[in-house]
Design a protein around this motif. Structure first.
Motif: not given
Lengths: 304, 258, 223, 413
Positions: D50-51, D58, D61-62, D65, D412-413
């Protein structure tokens, strides 16, 4: 009106908060020491609760959900006591249960005390305490399908699948009535997850007005509001206390309530009269420099 | 109701579609009208007052955990922190749910950064006081007195502790603004605060503050959802008046509710 | 080490009386005694939170299954570590990732909440505004009740109109309805205020009774 | 319901039983340790993965999910569980209604019920397969000719049965306490009992809701996860007070009191859990005495007294803040006064001289209070409720579809 009287009135809008506190304590404490004989007139919602409880058949168990703790004990305990006393008196069997850690424990002590008034009333035969459970949603959903299987044991670690009282409610829908006492919004969870279960509730007086839509829609089949609600139920249920006087826990507080309410009303009137008098004074004379501000700013950081 | 029946499904779909349609219209560039809510206009002014007094701001998000109501309040924190950061003022946020700490910290850090005032931001200003209602209230009252806050914001879910906190705020002479979707505490906020944003206006705050087209569109969509509910009620009571309580609409709703 | 029940009860009552008086002392003025007990309260309440979390959440759902071989209960524990990433800026986004998912779960549950909360309320607003005889589906509606129903529906409609945001308040009907709505809201708030006074006093009465009763009990010792 | 059996109105979750028997089953010894290590390693690997994602990935994906998470509860609510069956029975030329409830049941525990066994000695058993069972009845009410006058209990034919793997049902009819098997002919069943005969045709609902079964495990997951977040707040508090205490700053004794409360309550609370429950009249061990002191002596009075302070606050707030500046405030005050009077005996006594049944009975203060509460208050509260529920609904929709902007979302992630 004479300026002197106006000035006196104007000063009455800034009585020190400590004097008010003292007055409050005196008004509330006096009727606890010297009891005043009073009569409480019940509201229809209270009468409805009694009719609902009376209509529960013998073979059905009543569930008393005690979702309160020491924070709202002053109101919730009389509300719980009034109904439990009535159930014991009328030979209705019931179960205690709750989603707040202290609730069922406090209700157990209360029931044991009340049961002493009625010879032959014992734990396990007349009432059972299912104890505290965490996780409201999961537990309620599971209890809708299977009560003994979900709860497994009572507070004394007895197996509930062998408990004759719990056998009366294989699932929540079989309950005669679920009476919920709380100062929290937990009743909404019951409304959401317990479709088809006859519900009634008692709330702290703050939450009272908010509950009336559920009473009108029939989602709750009886409603007690606050200490007054407890006193009203005691009036409907024809309660007598240890001295033979009318009422119980709720009634005991009603003298204090009456004086306290009068004090609040008097102070609101006084505060407004003060503002009015000040305005009249301002119209006639220019304000002096040492005018106290209406809401004193406490720069010393005093008092909470 | 454990499972949706067809009627509930239709209603829920229609209502969702309505909200989404207005969001689309709004993001498509059409300017939609929203009436003013007096309390919202006051937010900037209240922050300004605290700056003038040179005292910090206290922002309470109430008792809610990480939920929709708190989320809305957190968005307001972002806005308040931004104005505060401009004047290097502090925004103290006491919380009751530790889960909210990272979110609020993040939002505040961002707000201060956007005004290039990172040095004015102190993560210790987001304080977990206790998970217990009155320990929390006592803590908030303590902060109000010790920090001598100049402005207080009450946004979120409140219960009995509201009056304790709001009355204390009044005592320290803070300018107060309150908003909660729950009607229980509104009378006390009305009595102790300078501005009160009532009930559903709570949800309008972000739309009015940010002028974001999504939020504005959604707010208009909400209005039409209520119009539909209102029309259903009018139709329902008209039918009851004409046909008696056992009509089809009542049956549909009875089958879907409770 | 054991104690006699009576001595424990006495001690507990003494401490309870002191705690009660310490908190009440703030009514006179904020003082060091109050502040000490305020901090003690925060500590005790947090400690109770830990104790309850263990007893009711973790012991039953985590520790017992784990000690019986259910290795998979460490998954939620590991996932909960994501919350703690907020302390390390480089990984802080992971806490937001997790919280977003929790918000998503909450959002999904709203659909059911909407149906169970709103629908019965809509249905019970279907009231007759003219008197009716009793039918199979419902009880009779008297003239008084019909009038009452008109007031009820009028209030509901006005309050709903007050909360409309997209209607310009330059239309006289809308303005008047919305204003009436606001006034009617004040009735509800007034009722809440009036009712709350009783609630607050009940709790104070309970404490005064406690002090009076323990005062009587302590009076016996000195006699 | 017999011991050990369980019943739900919805089907088991998709692959739920398979997971329970093949993946999430208890392990012991080396296998247990290996499983723990493997889980931690897998978890760290996922985090590392993930990192390594870019900001855009990211965010996507968020969003995905969040959407799936919301979809879970939505589907659990809207998908049909197939818990109803309905059809008709034709008896003596008359069509009668047939309705049945369908549940998923496990077979009862076959082991004899001895004394309760300690959990530790009970070997783990894989979950038993669930059988889809049906319980319903043919309502003979319209078919008087068959049975004469309809009588309660007689004019209902209870039918129950279970579903076979191929989707067909084995049904039994219970009349006069003797179950009679129903014979299947094509899509209908032949009914025959002493009272008459006929055919039964019905359709069982389709069990689409393969999601709902996961609600319970998800709940447990959340409890554990929530439990471990307690340290988040604790770290915060301990650091705050620790600094004050160690630095011997002003008010250090308050921080010391905080630690005494925290440690005392936690230690005594957990300690007394390990001991047997207290019996009345017996000497009290230190753990119980300490717990009583902290719980009954400190927590309870501190909690109720802090709450009781509201009694003073409401009086002084009412006095200082309740200014009638407008018609609105006046209205609120008048209603508050009436409600205050109507709820207490002394207020009620003011109008007690008006006969309750007389033409002016409605002027009694408790009657007016009750009317205010049940009519304008109920309607206004309902209006507020509609508004806030709708607002919450729209907000949920935006969060679910990641449309929400603002300080938290959409950055921003």
């Amino acid at each position: 009106m004479s300026p002197a009287l106006l000035r006196l009135l104007a000063r009455s809008r800034s009585i020190d908060r400590r004097w008010i506190a003292l007055a409050t304590v005196l008004m509330l404490a006096a009727p606890l020491i010297w009891r005043i004989p009073l009569t409480m007139v019940p509201f229809p919602a209270t009468v409805k609760l009694k009719t609902t409880i009376d209509a529960v058949p013998e073979n059905k168990l009543i569930i008393v959900a005690v979702d309160w703790d020491s924070a709202t004990k002053g109101e919730c305990q009389p509300l719980t006591a009034a109904v439990i006393d009535y159930l014991l008196k009328n030979n209705k069997k019931f179960a205690l249960f709750g989603f707040i850690p202290q609730g069922p424990e406090l209700a157990q002590r209360l029931t044991e005390e009340l049961a002493r008034k009625y010879p032959g009333k014992t734990y396990g035969k007349d009432w059972v305490n299912w104890g505290y459970r965490p996780n409201v949603m999961n537990t309620l959903i599971a209890m809708m399908n299977d009560v003994p299987g979900t709860l497994k044991t009572d507070i004394r670690k007895n197996d509930l699948s062998k408990d004759p009282l719990t056998q009366m409610v294989p699932n929540l829908k079989e309950a005669g009535l679920l009476y919920h006492v709380s100062g929290t919004a937990l009743f909404k969870s019951y409304l959401q997850f317990c479709a088809g279960v006859p519900l009634a509730n008692a709330v702290t007086a703050v939450m009272g007005p908010e509950q009336y839509p559920y009473l009108q829609s029939g989602q709750t089949k009886g409603l007690l509001v606050g200490l007054g609600g407890a006193a009203q139920f005691e009036a409907v249920g024809d309660f007598k206390d240890e001295t033979g006087a009318k009422g119980g826990e709720g009634y005991k507080g009603m003298g204090s309530q009456s004086l306290g309410h009068l004090l609040v009303m008097a102070l609101i009137v006084l505060g407004n009269l003060g503002v009015w008098a000040q305005r009249r004074l301002d119209e006639t004379t220019p304000p002096p420099d040492d005018e106290p501000s209406e809401t004193p700013i406490d720069d010393q950081g005093e008092a909470a | 109701m454990e499972f949706a029946n067809p009627f509930a499904l239709i209603i829920l779909t229609a209502l969702s579609a309505l909200v989404l349609a207005f969001i689309l219209t709004s993001t498509g560039g059409r300017e939609l009208f929203i009436r003013r809510v007096p309390g919202v206009d006051a937010i900037d002014e209240v922050v300004g007052r605290a700056v003038e007094l040179g005292r910090p701001i206290l922002f309470s998000v109430g008792l809610g955990g990480i939920d929709i109501t708190t989320l809305q309040a957190i968005t307001v924190i972002g806005h308040v922190a931004k104005i505060a950061a401009r004047f290097r003022n502090r925004v103290i946020v006491p919380v009751v749910d530790p889960m909210a700490i990272p979110v609020i910290e993040e939002v505040q850090r961002e707000s201060y950064a956007s005004e290039r005032a990172e040095e004015a931001f102190n993560p210790e200003d987001i304080r977990f006081l206790s998970g217990e209602q009155f320990a929390y209230a006592a803590g908030v009252v303590g902060i109000m007195h010790r920090e001598r806050v100049g402005a207080t914001f009450f946004f979120g879910n409140f219960a009995a502790e509201a009056l304790v906190m709001a009355e204390s705020g009044q005592q320290v002479g803070a300018v107060q603004i309150a908003s909660t979707p729950d009607s229980n505490q509104i009378p006390f906020f009305l009595a102790t605060c300078d501005y009160v944003i009532i009930g559903e206006e709570y949800y309008a705050v972000t739309a009015l503050m940010s002028r974001d087209p999504v939020l504005r569109g959604s707010l208009i969509g909400q209005d039409y959802v209520k119009v539909i509910l209102l029309l259903l009620i009018v139709l329902g009571f008209t039918l009851t008046t004409i046909m008696g309580p056992g009509h089809f609409l009542a049956k549909w709703f009875a089958g879907s509710g409770g | 080490m054991t104690f006699s029940p009576a001595s424990v009860d006495t001690m507990v009552m003494l401490v309870a009386v002191v705690s009660t008086l310490a908190i009440l002392s703030v009514v006179y003025r904020e003082n060091a005694f109050y502040r000490l007990f305020e901090h003690l309260f925060v500590g005790v309440a947090t400690g109770f939170g830990i104790f309850v979390t263990w007893r009711d959440a973790l012991s039953e759902n985590f520790w017992q299954p784990l000690s019986h071989g259910s290795w998979y209960v460490i998954i939620p524990m590991l996932v909960s570590l994501l919350f703690y990433t907020v302390m390390i800026p480089k990984y802080a986004w992971m806490s937001r990732f997790l919280i977003s998912i929790l918000f998503g779960l909450g959002a999904g549950a709203t659909f059911r909440g909407f149906a169970t909360e709103v629908f019965p309320q809509v249905k019970s607003s279907f009231l007759s505004v003219v008197p009716r005889a009793a039918t199979e589906a419902g009880a009779a509606v008297s003239t008084g009740q019909a009038l009452n129903n008109i007031v009820f529906l009028g209030t509901l409609i006005c309050v709903m109109v007050y909360f409309f945001f997209s209607f310009r308040h330059d239309n006289k009907i809308v303005t008047k309805t919305a204003r009436t709505g606001r006034w009617l809201l004040m009735i509800a708030f007034g009722a809440t205020f009036g009712s709350t006074v009783m609630a607050r006093f009940s709790l104070l009465i309970d404490r005064i009774r406690f002090l009076l009763e323990s005062g009587t009990a302590m009076g016996h010792w000195f006699r | 319901m017999p011991q050990g059996a369980s019943s739900t109105p919805y089907p088991p979750g998709l692959l739920q039983d398979w997971f329970a028997t093949h993946v999430f089953c208890p392990l012991h010894g080396v296998a247990f340790v290996a499983a723990i290590i493997a889980t931690v390693v897998a978890f760290v690997a996922i985090l590392a993965g993930l990192q390594s994602l870019g900001s855009g990935a990211r965010r996507r994906l968020t969003m995905a999910c969040t959407f799936v998470a919301g979809l879970f509860y939505l589907l659990a609510f809207v998908l049909t569980p197939g818990n109803k069956a309905s059809g008709t029975a034709v008896i003596g030329g008359k069509a009668c209604a047939f309705r049945a409830d369908i549940t998923w049941d496990t077979a009862p525990d076959p082991t004899p019920q001895g004394p309760p066994v300690d959990d530790k000695d009970k070997p783990w058993q894989p979950p038993k397969p669930k059988t889809r069972t049906l319980k319903g009845a043919v309502e003979l009410t319209p078919a008087e000719k068959v049975k004469g006058e309809p009588q309660p209990g007689v004019d209902i034919l209870p039918i129950e049965g279970t579903q076979n793997a191929d989707g067909t049902w084995d049904l039994k009819l219970a009349v006069d306490e003797t179950p009679v098997a129903l014979t299947r002919t094509g899509r209908s069943y032949a009914l025959a009992w002493t009272g008459g005969s006929g055919t039964l045709t019905f359709r069982a609902g389709i069990p689409l809701n393969r999601v709902k079964g996961y609600e319970q495990p998800l709940g447990t997951f959340m409890i554990i996860m929530g439990g471990f977040t307690i340290f988040l707040g604790l770290i915060n508090l301990v650091m705050l007070h620790g600094k004050v205490l160690l630095g011997a700053r002003r008010g250090w004794h308050n921080s010391l009191a905080f630690f005494i409360g925290l440690v005392g309550m936690t230690v005594f609370g957990l300690w007394q859990l390990q001991l047997p429950a207290l019996e009345a009249g017996q000497p009290v061990p230190l753990a119980h005495a300490g717990y009583k002191l902290f719980f009954d002596g400190l927590l309870k009075p501190l909690q109720s007294t802090t709450f009781a302070l509201l009694g003073f606050f409401i009086v002084s707030a009412a006095y200082r803040a309740f200014r009638i500046r407008s018609t609105e405030a006046a209205l609120m005050t008048i209603v508050a006064f009436v409600v205050m009077l109507g709820q207490v005996p002394m207020g009620q006594a003011l109008t007690a001289w008006i006969p309750a049944d007389g033409p002016f009975g409605w002027l009694r203060i408790e009657t007016i209070t009750n009317w205010l509460l049940t009519t304008p208050n109920t309607a206004a509260t309902r209006g507020i409720l509609f508004g806030s529920v709708t607002g919450g609904f729209a907000l949920s929709l935006r969060v679910w579809l990641s449309l929400e902007r603002g300080s938290y979302f959409g950055k921003e992630f």
